[in-house]
Each structure stands twice: as structure tokens, then as C-alpha cells.
Scaffold this motif. Structure first.
Motif, PDB file in Angstrom:
ATOM      1  N   VAL A 170     -13.074 -89.975  19.516  1.00 48.80           N
ATOM      2  CA  VAL A 170     -12.173 -88.828  19.407  1.00 48.80           C
ATOM      3  C   VAL A 170     -12.835 -87.510  19.774  1.00 48.80           C
ATOM      4  O   VAL A 170     -12.168 -86.480  19.839  1.00 48.80           O
ATOM      5  N   GLY A 171     -14.152 -87.557  20.034  1.00 47.98           N
ATOM      6  CA  GLY A 171     -14.877 -86.300  20.246  1.00 47.98           C
ATOM      7  C   GLY A 171     -14.306 -85.450  21.365  1.00 47.98           C
ATOM      8  O   GLY A 171     -13.813 -84.339  21.133  1.00 47.98           O
ATOM      9  N   LEU A 172     -14.355 -85.983  22.602  1.00 50.43           N
ATOM     10  CA  LEU A 172     -13.894 -85.198  23.757  1.00 50.43           C
ATOM     11  C   LEU A 172     -12.403 -84.887  23.653  1.00 50.43           C
ATOM     12  O   LEU A 172     -11.955 -83.786  23.965  1.00 50.43           O
ATOM     13  N   LEU A 173     -11.642 -85.892  23.195  1.00 52.13           N
ATOM     14  CA  LEU A 173     -10.201 -85.707  23.035  1.00 52.13           C
ATOM     15  C   LEU A 173      -9.919 -84.562  22.069  1.00 52.13           C
ATOM     16  O   LEU A 173      -9.070 -83.696  22.334  1.00 52.13           O
ATOM     17  N   GLY A 174     -10.661 -84.550  20.964  1.00 49.08           N
ATOM     18  CA  GLY A 174     -10.487 -83.487  19.969  1.00 49.08           C
ATOM     19  C   GLY A 174     -10.819 -82.128  20.545  1.00 49.08           C
ATOM     20  O   GLY A 174     -10.142 -81.133  20.261  1.00 49.08           O
ATOM     21  N   MET A 175     -11.847 -82.086  21.414  1.00 52.66           N
ATOM     22  CA  MET A 175     -12.208 -80.812  22.048  1.00 52.66           C
ATOM     23  C   MET A 175     -11.041 -80.303  22.886  1.00 52.66           C
ATOM     24  O   MET A 175     -10.655 -79.132  22.816  1.00 52.66           O
ATOM     25  N   GLU A 176     -10.476 -81.223  23.684  1.00 52.31           N
ATOM     26  CA  GLU A 176      -9.364 -80.817  24.552  1.00 52.31           C
ATOM     27  C   GLU A 176      -8.155 -80.378  23.724  1.00 52.31           C
ATOM     28  O   GLU A 176      -7.493 -79.398  24.043  1.00 52.31           O
ATOM     29  N   GLU A 177      -7.893 -81.116  22.663  1.00 52.94           N
ATOM     30  CA  GLU A 177      -6.755 -80.785  21.813  1.00 52.94           C
ATOM     31  C   GLU A 177      -6.925 -79.435  21.147  1.00 52.94           C
ATOM     32  O   GLU A 177      -6.019 -78.608  21.133  1.00 52.94           O
ATOM     33  N   ARG A 178      -8.101 -79.220  20.568  1.00 56.85           N
ATOM     34  CA  ARG A 178      -8.362 -77.951  19.881  1.00 56.85           C
ATOM     35  C   ARG A 178      -8.161 -76.787  20.842  1.00 56.85           C
ATOM     36  O   ARG A 178      -7.529 -75.790  20.497  1.00 56.85           O
ATOM     37  N   ALA A 179      -8.729 -76.947  22.050  1.00 58.53           N
ATOM     38  CA  ALA A 179      -8.605 -75.854  23.026  1.00 58.53           C
ATOM     39  C   ALA A 179      -7.137 -75.657  23.412  1.00 58.53           C
ATOM     40  O   ALA A 179      -6.631 -74.533  23.436  1.00 58.53           O
ATOM     41  N   ALA A 180      -6.422 -76.779  23.681  1.00 55.54           N
ATOM     42  CA  ALA A 180      -5.026 -76.677  24.124  1.00 55.54           C
ATOM     43  C   ALA A 180      -4.169 -76.014  23.046  1.00 55.54           C
ATOM     44  O   ALA A 180      -3.229 -75.272  23.367  1.00 55.54           O
ATOM     45  N   LEU A 181      -4.480 -76.275  21.795  1.00 56.26           N
ATOM     46  CA  LEU A 181      -3.670 -75.724  20.706  1.00 56.26           C
ATOM     47  C   LEU A 181      -3.642 -74.203  20.717  1.00 56.26           C
ATOM     48  O   LEU A 181      -2.662 -73.599  20.304  1.00 56.26           O
ATOM     49  N   ILE A 182      -4.724 -73.575  21.170  1.00 54.50           N
ATOM     50  CA  ILE A 182      -4.684 -72.111  21.219  1.00 54.50           C
ATOM     51  C   ILE A 182      -4.531 -71.624  22.665  1.00 54.50           C
ATOM     52  O   ILE A 182      -4.836 -70.484  22.975  1.00 54.50           O
ATOM     53  N   GLY A 183      -4.055 -72.539  23.542  1.00 55.66           N
ATOM     54  CA  GLY A 183      -3.751 -72.136  24.918  1.00 55.66           C
ATOM     55  C   GLY A 183      -4.958 -72.143  25.843  1.00 55.66           C
ATOM     56  O   GLY A 183      -4.956 -71.501  26.887  1.00 55.66           O
ATOM     57  N   GLY A 184      -6.002 -72.868  25.454  1.00 56.52           N
ATOM     58  CA  GLY A 184      -7.210 -72.911  26.276  1.00 56.52           C
ATOM     59  C   GLY A 184      -7.339 -74.227  27.031  1.00 56.52           C
ATOM     60  O   GLY A 184      -6.468 -75.089  26.959  1.00 56.52           O
ATOM     61  N   GLU A 185      -8.423 -74.346  27.785  1.00 52.22           N
ATOM     62  CA  GLU A 185      -8.641 -75.563  28.583  1.00 52.22           C
ATOM     63  C   GLU A 185     -10.085 -76.018  28.485  1.00 52.22           C
ATOM     64  O   GLU A 185     -10.987 -75.198  28.282  1.00 52.22           O
ATOM     65  N   VAL A 186     -10.270 -77.317  28.664  1.00 53.41           N
ATOM     66  CA  VAL A 186     -11.618 -77.872  28.707  1.00 53.41           C
ATOM     67  C   VAL A 186     -11.753 -78.662  30.003  1.00 53.41           C
ATOM     68  O   VAL A 186     -10.882 -79.476  30.315  1.00 53.41           O
ATOM     69  N   HIS A 187     -12.773 -78.375  30.792  1.00 49.32           N
ATOM     70  CA  HIS A 187     -13.050 -79.181  31.997  1.00 49.32           C
ATOM     71  C   HIS A 187     -14.333 -79.943  31.760  1.00 49.32           C
ATOM     72  O   HIS A 187     -15.327 -79.358  31.337  1.00 49.32           O
ATOM     73  N   ILE A 188     -14.287 -81.221  32.064  1.00 47.80           N
ATOM     74  CA  ILE A 188     -15.486 -82.031  31.869  1.00 47.80           C
ATOM     75  C   ILE A 188     -15.956 -82.516  33.238  1.00 47.80           C
ATOM     76  O   ILE A 188     -15.197 -83.151  33.964  1.00 47.80           O
ATOM     77  N   ASP A 189     -17.177 -82.172  33.612  1.00 42.70           N
ATOM     78  CA  ASP A 189     -17.757 -82.706  34.847  1.00 42.70           C
ATOM     79  C   ASP A 189     -18.866 -83.652  34.424  1.00 42.70           C
ATOM     80  O   ASP A 189     -19.845 -83.222  33.810  1.00 42.70           O
ATOM     81  N   ALA A 190     -18.687 -84.912  34.780  1.00 42.10           N
ATOM     82  CA  ALA A 190     -19.734 -85.872  34.397  1.00 42.10           C
ATOM     83  C   ALA A 190     -19.745 -87.001  35.404  1.00 42.10           C
ATOM     84  O   ALA A 190     -18.710 -87.366  35.957  1.00 42.10           O
ATOM     85  N   ALA A 191     -20.930 -87.525  35.669  1.00 36.44           N
ATOM     86  CA  ALA A 191     -21.055 -88.714  36.506  1.00 36.44           C
ATOM     87  C   ALA A 191     -22.338 -89.407  36.060  1.00 36.44           C
ATOM     88  O   ALA A 191     -23.293 -88.722  35.661  1.00 36.44           O
ATOM     89  N   PRO A 192     -22.339 -90.731  36.128  1.00 37.74           N
ATOM     90  CA  PRO A 192     -23.541 -91.438  35.680  1.00 37.74           C
ATOM     91  C   PRO A 192     -24.768 -90.930  36.435  1.00 37.74           C
ATOM     92  O   PRO A 192     -24.737 -90.803  37.654  1.00 37.74           O
TER      93      PRO A 192
END
Ligand SMILES: Nc1ncnc2c1ncn2[C@@H]1O[C@H](COP(=O)(O)OP(=O)(O)OP(=O)(O)O)[C@@H](O)[C@H]1O
Ligand SMILES: [Mg+2]
Length: 484
Positions: free
Chosen positions: A443-465
Motif C-alpha cells: 500500500v506504500g506507493l498507492l497511499g502516497m498517490e492517494e494522499r497527494a490526490a486528496l489535496i489535489g496533488g500528483e505523484v510521478h514515479i520513475d523507476a526501472a530495474p
């Protein structure tokens, strides 16, 4: 072959064979015989004598018409006046000729067969056209789609019956069709619709808009109209074509979804606020009550030390003091994680820096912290969300990344607060992680996105192995007057 004279019939047949026809024929002499022949077999042509005892070409023609068959009907007669011939042609005979001029018969039959083929072909094409029009009408009815078109410049509009049905009215023909429909458009939407049609007529390739229509009973329907420029098939005249689709049900579903989302959002905000308030209360309790009690115990124990003789009791006391100190450190750590008091009196940047330094030192990570917001005080909610996002991101780095270095950047501009956390660790497959998240595995990353979205913000994740991980957060945030 309608013919009472067998010898005449033989003459005709011989002439045709000589012209190269392979023949199959049947000779009849009255209405009943003709009916039986027409019903029993397939024929290419009817040859008819003009006058027979009890039967004639006129009646034969009537029999042919009654059968519904479209066969060439050629009158072959010994005696026929021009007027009679013209009358027969008017009734539907295709040609006539004299028995002494049989040489004309073969070419006449050839020609009439060709024309019959053309007629049959046209009938088939017309039937196919009717069929496809019926399919179109039916498809429009089933799909709740109406259609209009208008040739340019200034052609009369054409509207499908389904379009009138959509608008809840009986079809109107001719020039007035579109005007009649427009009376049903919601007055607040009419201007937009007319404007779109003007744009189209003035050269726009395509317009698309949603508007409301009001049925006679006052009920409201939502429709989506898409209209575009096109060309007529044959004349290639420019033409406007529009389709109108009833989207009331979709609108209602989208509206219900929006309402449910708004409700969920309110609930989530409440839950998060309550969680933060609870954490704050527990942190306060831990720090102030239990922390102080433990401090008092420690001081008392330390005060006892000088009064004891050397021996096992001193060692026990030292151990008790050590245990108390450890408990104190744990209580303080717990309290800090639950609610860093810095947030309340230090400002956002200092709080984030303090937390990052503490976590990195503990995990042996090098830290670059670039902050440019200084004394900036964010609103309570924004500050908390920002802090929690950093907390979660750093927890992930420590738990998963096997990184050496973490880079954190905090900046504010144009009413937004931007936070970036990047590590040089092993990275991960984001698409795979997302699938696992949606299965409930984390739930970690999902929670980050949710928390940000709740106050109208955004989270971008750039990751690659193998390429590290970078989390970029952008939150709407206005500076808040310093609390202290
Ligand atoms: N900085 C990172 N470096 C490498 N892998 C990461 C990093 N952050 C996240 N991941 C990968 O993404 C996955 C999902 O992260 P997420 O925080 O959602 O879940 P989690 O940390 O496994 O569990 P939790 O729900 O307790 O946070 C992790 O399991 C990990 O494989
Ligand atoms: Mg996590």
C-alpha cells in the motif's frame, strides 16, 4: 410459346436454331396452359401469336403480368396492324414482328434478354440498397442514434426518423426539419449548438458537443452530437453530416461515479485528518506523560547511586538506568515518527531535513538535501502530506533500494510545492509493482498517490530495474502565516 399452329411453331423454332440458340420450349394455347408453364419451369422469353381461337396476345400479356415474372414478351404474328402493335407495346409487350420476317426474331430476343438482365440487376441493386437502408435505420434505432445532413450551399436539411424520435417528436419534412428540432434544445445550450453549426458551415472539419434536450413532458435528455464536413458520393458536393447520440445513461453513470468519488474523497480526508489528530495525541501522550515519567524514574535512580555500597546492587541499578534510557529513546523515537513536533514550530523544510538526516544516518546513506523554501510555512494539511510522502519514500529506499546515496530537493513556485526523492539503488519494475499494489500486496506507493490526490496533488514515479528510483511530488500549496 403461345401458338395454336404447330407448323408455325416449327418454323419459329427452326429459325431460332439456325441462329444458334439451344432451345427448350413449351407450346400453350390458352390461359390455363400458360399459367401452368409459367409456374412449372423457368423461362427466358415468351413468344406469342396475336390471335388464337379463344386466346390472344393481350390475354397472354395479362397472364404474364399476373405471374409477377419479368420476361421479355415478343408478339410473333401473321397479321398485325400498327395500331394494335402500338397498343400491345403500351400494355407491356417488348417487341412485335411478322411471321414472314422471322430473321428479325433472333436479334430481338438477344436484345430483350440483355435488357431483362439489366432490369434484374437493377432490381437486385435496389433491393440491396433498401436492405442496407433498413439495417441502418434499425441500427440507429437500436443504438439511439439520430442523423442529419445538409448539402452546401443552402441545401434542404434531411433528418432521420430516429433523430426526431430522440428529440421526442414526430418527423418533420423539408426546410423546417432542423428548426423544429432546435425548439427542443435546452435554451441554455442552444447558443453553443448554433455556434458549432456556424463554425462547421464556415469551414471547420468537425465539431463535437454535448447538450440537453427537453421533451414535451419536460423530461431532460443528454445528447452528444458529432458533425463533420463530407462530400456527396456522385456530385462530390460539400455536405455536412451529423450524428446525435443519446448519452443520458452514460451521463447519469458518470455523475454517480463523480458523486461517489467526491464522497469517498471526503471520507478519506476525514479518516486521514482523524488519523493525524490521533497520532498527534498519542505522540503528545508518549512524549510528555510517559517520557516525563521515565525521565523522573531515571533521575531518581541516578540520585540513589551515591548512597549504595559497591556490590551487586550498584550493578543492578546501573542496568536499570540503562534500561530506562533505552525505553526513553524508544518512546522519543516513536513519538517523533508519529508526529514530528518540528512541523509545528520549525517550518516544513527544516522538518523534512531533520527527518531525512535522521533516517539516512541510521541507514548509513549519504544524503544531498537541496531545499530552497527556507522559512516557508505550508498549510497544515499540505505540510503533513508532504512529510508523510517523504517518510514513506525514505522507508522504501531503506527497505528495498540497497542504495548508497539519496538526493532530496524541495522547492516552491506558483502556488505549488515540489518534492523530489531520488536514490541510486536497484530500482524496480513499476508496471509489475502496480499490478501487485492493485492486488493488495502493498500500500506504500498507492497511499502516497492517494494522499497527494486528496489535496489535489500528483505523484510521478520513475523507476526501472537497475536504474534507481525517483519520486516526484507536486502539491498545491499556499504559504501559511508562521504559527509562532
Ligand atoms: N526506492 C525503491 N527502490 C527499489 N524498489 C522500490 C523502491 N520503492 C518501492 N520499491 C518497490 O516497489 C514495491 C512497492 O512499494 P510499496 O511501498 O508500495 O510497497 P512495500 O514497501 O513493499 O510495502 P508497504 O505496503 O509496507 O509500503 C516494493 O515492494 C519494492 O519492490
Ligand atoms: Mg513501502
Amino acid at each position: 410459346m403461345v401458338e395454336d399452329s404447330e407448323s408455325d411453331a416449327l418454323l419459329v423454332l427452326r429459325a431460332l436454331r439456325r441462329a444458334g440458340f439451344a432451345l427448350r420450349h413449351r407450346r400453350v394455347e390458352d390461359g390455363a396452359g400458360m399459367r401452368a408453364a409459367l409456374a412449372g419451369e423457368r423461362w427466358d422469353v415468351v413468344l406469342s401469336d396475336f390471335n388464337l381461337p379463344g386466346f390472344d396476345a393481350r390475354s397472354a400479356l395479362a397472364e404474364l403480368h399476373a405471374s409477377g415474372l419479368d420476361l421479355p414478351f415478343i408478339v410473333v404474328s401473321g397479321t398485325i396492324g400498327d395500331e394494335t402493335a402500338i397498343e400491345l407495346m403500351r400494355r407491356g409487350a417488348h417487341d412485335y414482328l411478322m411471321k414472314e420476317n422471322l430473321a428479325r426474331l433472333a436479334p430481338a430476343i438477344e436484345r430483350e434478354l440483355g435488357e431483362a438482365r439489366v432490369r434484374a440487376e437493377r432490381r437486385r441493386a435496389l433491393a440491396a440498397l433498401h436492405d442496407s437502408e433498413a439495417v441502418l435505420r434499425e441500427a440507429q434505432r437500436i443504438g439511439g442514434v439520430g442523423q442529419w445532413r445538409r448539402d452546401l450551399p443552402g441545401g434542404a436539411p434531411w433528418c432521420s426518423d430516429t433523430l426526431f424520435a430522440l428529440f421526442g417528436m414526430a418527423p418533420v419534412a423539408g426546410e423546417d426539419a432542423l428548426d423544429a428540432l432546435l425548439t427542443r434544445v435546452h435554451p441554455d445550450d442552444l447558443g453553443r449548438l448554433l455556434q458549432a453549426h456556424r463554425e462547421l458551415a464556415a469551414g471547420s472539419e468537425r465539431v463535437e458537443l454535448e447538450y440537453r434536450i427537453v421533451h414535451a413532458d419536460g423530461s431532460l435528455r443528454y445528447v452528444l452530437e458529432c458533425a463533420a464536413r463530407s462530400r456527396g458520393v456522385e456530385a462530390a458536393t460539400p455536405r455536412l453530416i451529423g450524428t446525435v447520440h443519446d448519452v443520458t445513461a452514460q451521463r447519469a453513470a458518470a455523475e454517480a461515479l463523480r458523486t461517489a468519488n467526491a464522497r469517498l474523497r471526503q471520507m478519506s480526508l476525514r479518516v486521514l485528518d482523524a488519523q493525524e489528530a490521533e497520532r498527534r495525541a498519542v505522540a503528545y501522550e508518549l512524549h510528555d506523560q510517559i517520557g516525563q515519567a521515565l525521565t523522573a524514574v531515571k533521575l531518581d535512580l541516578q540520585a540513589m547511586t551515591p548512597h549504595l555500597d559497591a556490590g551487586p546492587a550498584v550493578a543492578r541499578l546501573a542496568a536499570a538506568i540503562h534500561t530506562t534510557e533505552e525505553a526513553l529513546a524508544q518512546v522519543r523515537g516513536l513519538s517523533l515518527n508519529l508526529r514530528p513536533p518540528q512541523l509545528d514550530y520549525m517550518g516544513l523544510e527544516a522538518s523534512l531535513r531533520w527527518h531525512a538526516e535522521r533516517e539516512c544516518a541510521r541507514a548509513g546513506l549519504a544524503l544531498d538535501f537541496a531545499g530552497s523554501v527556507g522559512e516557508f510555512k505550508a498549510e497544515e494539511r499540505c505540510a503533513i502530506v508532504c512529510f508523510r510522502l517523504l517518510q514513506e519514500a525514505l522507508t522504501n529506499v531503506v527497505r528495498h533500494a540497497a542504495a548508497k546515496r539519496v538526493r532530496i530537493a524541495l522547492s516552491a513556485a506558483d502556488g505549488r510545492l515540489d518534492l523530489e526523492i531520488a536514490d541510486d539503488g536497484r530500482g524496480f519494475d513499476l508496471a509489475r509493482a502496480r499490478r501487485r499494489m492493485l492486488e493488495g500486496a502493498s500500500v506504500g506507493l498507492l497511499g502516497m498517490e492517494e494522499r497527494a490526490a486528496l489535496i489535489g496533488g500528483e505523484v510521478h514515479i520513475d523507476a526501472a530495474p537497475g536504474a534507481g528510483t525517483r519520486i516526484r511530488v507536486s502539491l498545491p500549496c499556499t504559504a501559511h502565516a508562521a504559527a509562532a
